[in-house]
Design an enzyme around this catalytic site. Structure first.
Site, mmCIF file in Angstrom:
data_model
loop_
_atom_site.group_PDB
_atom_site.id
_atom_site.type_symbol
_atom_site.label_atom_id
_atom_site.label_comp_id
_atom_site.label_asym_id
_atom_site.label_seq_id
_atom_site.Cartn_x
_atom_site.Cartn_y
_atom_site.Cartn_z
ATOM 1 N N GLU A 80 0.820 -1.215 0.000
ATOM 2 C CA GLU A 80 0.000 0.000 0.000
ATOM 3 C C GLU A 80 0.850 1.261 0.000
ATOM 4 O O GLU A 80 1.864 1.345 0.689
ATOM 5 C CB GLU A 80 -0.891 0.000 1.252
ATOM 6 N N GLU A 139 -12.646 2.565 4.097
ATOM 7 C CA GLU A 139 -11.685 2.872 5.151
ATOM 8 C C GLU A 139 -11.778 4.362 5.474
ATOM 9 O O GLU A 139 -10.886 5.144 5.164
ATOM 10 C CB GLU A 139 -10.264 2.481 4.722
#
Length: 259
Positions: free
Chosen positions: A142, A243
């Protein structure tokens, strides 16, 4: 980030009550990369009872939320804690049908050689990729954003995808993928349509939050519906994780944007 006002084992049922049949988790035992079997069994039972499939799980990443951004590139004990966690997390993922395991890279450490940190990271990511493959999962790398994670070296899509390529080359497995988080990339000022065009085929998971504020869609100015449409048009067929920070009224009240 959602439903964290509840105890861990109550969150799957709360997500199901809000209309979801799939969830994702950061590593839930922040201080314990190798929790007792009873803890893992309890989470598995809570997921099964709620009818929610776990589709994304972070490996141990240190104090998250908090100052840490992963452990795998850190010298000393934290790197060892990550390695100890890998088989535990991979085995748990396999037992619940979770097919995406996210490995946060870790911050730069004062006094440590960045090249040595990167060498350690590649070794640990390759170790994690092999464990993920055995579990039938992909390994995710990520990119975060520089304003909120100034010591994290992967603060752009290109940097994260470069690591993805290195890991795939090292293992020969081709099961390492980019985690494309539209909020983080937006905070970095990236050209999001360009990122999608270039990297959709190498993306294994997508996460969203609006920008600014990291709230629910519609609380900022990010054209999330348009961007998700571009991802679909580019061939992305995977999950999209929410998220974002819940509203002041709580997580259950944070989904009014859904059709």
């Amino acid at each position: 980030m959602l439903f964290t006002e509840l105890p861990l084992l109550e969150r799957p049922a709360a997500a199901a009550a809000a209309g979801f049949d799939a969830v994702e988790l950061w590593w839930p035992w922040v201080d314990d990369p190798t929790p007792p079997k009873a803890e893992l069994d309890g989470l598995r039972a809570a997921l099964e009872a709620a009818g929610t499939r776990l589709v994304g799980l972070n490996f141990y990443a240190g104090r998250l939320p908090g100052p840490d951004r992963g452990a795998l590139s850190l010298p000393g004990a934290e790197s060892e804690r990550f390695r100890a966690n890998v088989p535990v997390a991979a085995e748990f993922a396999a037992s619940v049908g979770c097919t995406a395991l996210n490995a946060l890279y870790g911050n730069r450490v004062d006094g440590a050689d960045p090249a040595e940190q990167d060498e350690r990271a590649l070794e640990n990511l390759a170790f994690a990729a092999r464990a993920a493959a055995d579990a039938g999962a992909v390994l995710l790398v990520e990119a975060l954003n520089a304003p909120e994670s100034p010591h994290y070296p992967l603060v752009g899509a290109d940097a994260a995808v470069e690591v993805v390529d290195r890991v795939n080359a090292a293992t020969g497995l081709d099961n390492t993928r980019f985690l494309l988080d539209l909020y983080h990339l937006s905070r970095n000022g990236e050209d999001l349509p360009s990122v999608i065009e270039r990297f959709a085929s190498r993306t294994g998971h997508v996460q969203i939050a609006d920008d600014p504020g990291r709230g629910a869609p519609g609380t900022g100015t990010l054209p999330l519906a348009e961007l998700l449409g571009l991802l679909r048009a580019a061939g992305y067929t995977g999950w999209t994780g929410l998220e974002y920070k819940p509203s002041a009224a709580g997580s259950a009240a944070s989904f009014g944007w859904r059709p």
